[in-house]
Scaffold this active site. Structure first.
Site, PDB file in Angstrom:
ATOM      1  N   ASP A 136     -21.553  -8.651 -18.115  1.00  0.00           N
ATOM      2  CA  ASP A 136     -21.621  -8.344 -16.675  1.00  0.00           C
ATOM      3  C   ASP A 136     -20.326  -8.737 -15.956  1.00  0.00           C
ATOM      4  OD1 ASP A 136     -21.886 -11.117 -16.799  1.00  0.00           O
ATOM      5  OD2 ASP A 136     -23.602 -11.231 -15.435  1.00  0.00           O
ATOM      6  N   GLU A 137     -19.452  -9.504 -16.645  1.00  0.00           N
ATOM      7  CA  GLU A 137     -18.238  -9.989 -15.969  1.00  0.00           C
ATOM      8  C   GLU A 137     -17.272  -8.853 -15.637  1.00  0.00           C
ATOM      9  OE1 GLU A 137     -16.724 -13.716 -17.502  1.00  0.00           O
ATOM     10  OE2 GLU A 137     -18.689 -14.255 -18.295  1.00  0.00           O
ATOM     11  N   TYR A 160     -10.289 -12.362 -19.801  1.00  0.00           N
ATOM     12  CA  TYR A 160     -11.430 -12.003 -20.663  1.00  0.00           C
ATOM     13  C   TYR A 160     -12.137 -10.765 -20.140  1.00  0.00           C
ATOM     14  CZ  TYR A 160     -16.316 -12.040 -22.246  1.00  0.00           C
ATOM     15  OH  TYR A 160     -17.556 -11.666 -22.718  1.00  0.00           O
ATOM     16  N   SER A 161     -12.526 -10.796 -18.848  1.00  0.00           N
ATOM     17  CA  SER A 161     -13.310  -9.662 -18.346  1.00  0.00           C
ATOM     18  C   SER A 161     -12.466  -8.394 -18.269  1.00  0.00           C
ATOM     19  CB  SER A 161     -13.975  -9.981 -17.010  1.00  0.00           C
ATOM     20  OG  SER A 161     -13.059 -10.432 -16.062  1.00  0.00           O
ATOM     21  N   PRO A 215     -17.593 -32.270 -17.125  1.00  0.00           N
ATOM     22  CA  PRO A 215     -16.582 -31.728 -16.219  1.00  0.00           C
ATOM     23  C   PRO A 215     -17.084 -30.516 -15.434  1.00  0.00           C
ATOM     24  CG  PRO A 215     -16.105 -31.065 -18.487  1.00  0.00           C
ATOM     25  CD  PRO A 215     -17.355 -31.888 -18.532  1.00  0.00           C
TER      26      PRO A 215
END
Ligand code: NAD
Ligand code: TYD
Length: 352
Positions: A136-137, A160-161, A215
């Site tokens: 979905d990114e 990445y997307s 983190p």
């Protein structure tokens, strides 16, 4: 002559989602022969498939999706009917540090597979299928309102997307230009056993277990839609068999969580499982510098696959998260194996 009804190449089958897809197909379809092509990067692990590696209808090939000669040989030798393509570089933080790997694997690798599929199938496309597994990114980031549908314009924001969006475009271009039968699905964040502990949930489980800091990027109010990995594998099965060629299906959990709320729930489950006083894991939370270009919110409208193909998630998030915690606690050797060696360097580079 092979007695199998279909020969299916699944790429990236030693990874997180791929291993769940392989398990489902190998067990559910003894009359399909499943060929798993995986180059075994840091994220690929044959231990994920230990329970089915001896199955008659399972065959592992160690190799790279960019290796056109090897792919050619696989198509020739096994007379493939279909490809389910999952192999990819999949972690956003790594794509920020090293985008080229994402271009090579996610774009060049996908086009290499498409080219060989075209060579072997284009005389007769009947009963062939190239199923591309995406994210979905590719749709970018949402504000407080709205959901990603299959017609949301692509607007990828991370390396990445952007690489996944590019590969999706190539898959559609091979349908449009050459008539290749394709189907694409875009899924939300997966969680479950066998996920490499660089992604939020397994990373935090491992850190809590080892009393290490958690983190949290930025203000922790980033939102993701979470789906149990086995439900993603079930959706891939349904789309593979019932999806309409040329169509796209969004897959999601109808399950949005702000990171901090999810982390607090995870801390509570971990305290309970480890027999620690309630509130002790929460103390490990540390807000750290945000991820550059961090997408604020993803949320999937998964009504199309529900309406047209009858799929919906089978597991509620709280239950799935508890099962996931139990998997990592029960599979200590798996976790220790993947977090030794080069993982230590990655961790130091990413978190200091
Ligand atoms: P992963 O990183 O766990 O596994 C990727 C697998 O691909 C590994 O086994 C790796 O060895 C293999 N691989 C990488 N490069 C390769 C190459 N050049 N040749 C052959 N094999 C190679 O990834 P994942 O989380 O299981 O994701 C699988 C697919 O699903 C990806 O395409 C990803 O974009 C997509 N996806 C993932 C999520 C998620 O939440 N993890 C959500 C939606 C879509
Ligand atoms: P991640 O699991 O990397 O998936 P994605 O970025 O593909 O959605 O991250 C999920 C969310 O958790 C995302 O908003 C980033 C955040 N996050 C942290 O706050 N700290 C971390 O150490 C990691 C890995 C992720």
């Amino acid at each position: 002559m092979s007695n199998f009804k279909k020969n299916i190449l699944i790429t990236g089958g030693a990874g997180f989602i791929g291993s769940h897809v392989i398990r489902l197909f190998v067990k559910k379809y003894p009359d399909y022969r499943i060929h798993n092509l995986d180059s075994l990067t840091y994220a690929g692990n044959l231990e994920n498939l230990k329970d089915i590696e001896e199955a008659e209808n399972y065959h592992f090939i160690k190799g790279d999706i960019k290796d056109a000669e090897l792919i050619d040989q696989i198509f020739m030798e096994h007379k493939l009917d279909a490809v389910i393509h999952l192999a990819a570089e999949s972690h956003v933080d790594r794509s920020i540090t090293n985008p080229m790997e994402f271009i090579y694997t996610n774009i060049v690798g996908t086009v290499t597979l498409l080219n060989v599929a075209k060579k072997y199938w284009s005389d007769n496309w009947d009963d062939k299928l190239f199923y591309h597994v995406s994210t979905d990114e590719v749709y970018g980031s949402l504000g407080d309102e709205g959901l990603f549908t299959e017609s949301t314009p692509y607007d990828p924001q991370s390396p990445y997307s952007a690489s996944k969006a590019s590969s999706d475009h190539f898959v559609r271009a091979y349908d449009n230009t050459y008539g290749m039968p394709v189907v694409i699905s875009n899924c939300s964040n997966n969680y479950g056993g066998n996920q490499f502990p660089e992604k939020l949930i397994p990373l935090f489980i491992n850190n809590i277990k080892n009393n290490k800091e958690l983190p949290v990027y930025g203000d922790g109010k980033y939102t993701r839609d979470w789906l149990w990995v086995v439900d993603h594998a079930r959706a891939i099965d349904v789309i593979f068999h019932k999806g309409v060629q040329g169509e796209t299906y969004n897959i999601g959990g109808f399950n949005e969580w702000q990171n901090i709320d999810l982390i607090l729930l995870l801390c509570k489950i971990m305290d309970n499982r480890l027999g620690r006083t309630e509130g002790s894991s929460e103390k490990l939370i540390k807000y750290v510098t945000d991820r550059p270009g961090h997408d604020r919110r993803y949320a999937i409208d998964a009504e199309k696959i529900k309406r047209e193909l009858g799929w919906e998630p089978s597991v509620q998030f709280e239950e799935g998260l508890e099962k996931t915690v139990d998997w990592y606690l029960e599979n200590e050797a798996w976790l220790n194996n993947v977090t030794s060696g080069s993982y230590q360097n990655y961790y130091k580079q990413q978190y200091g």
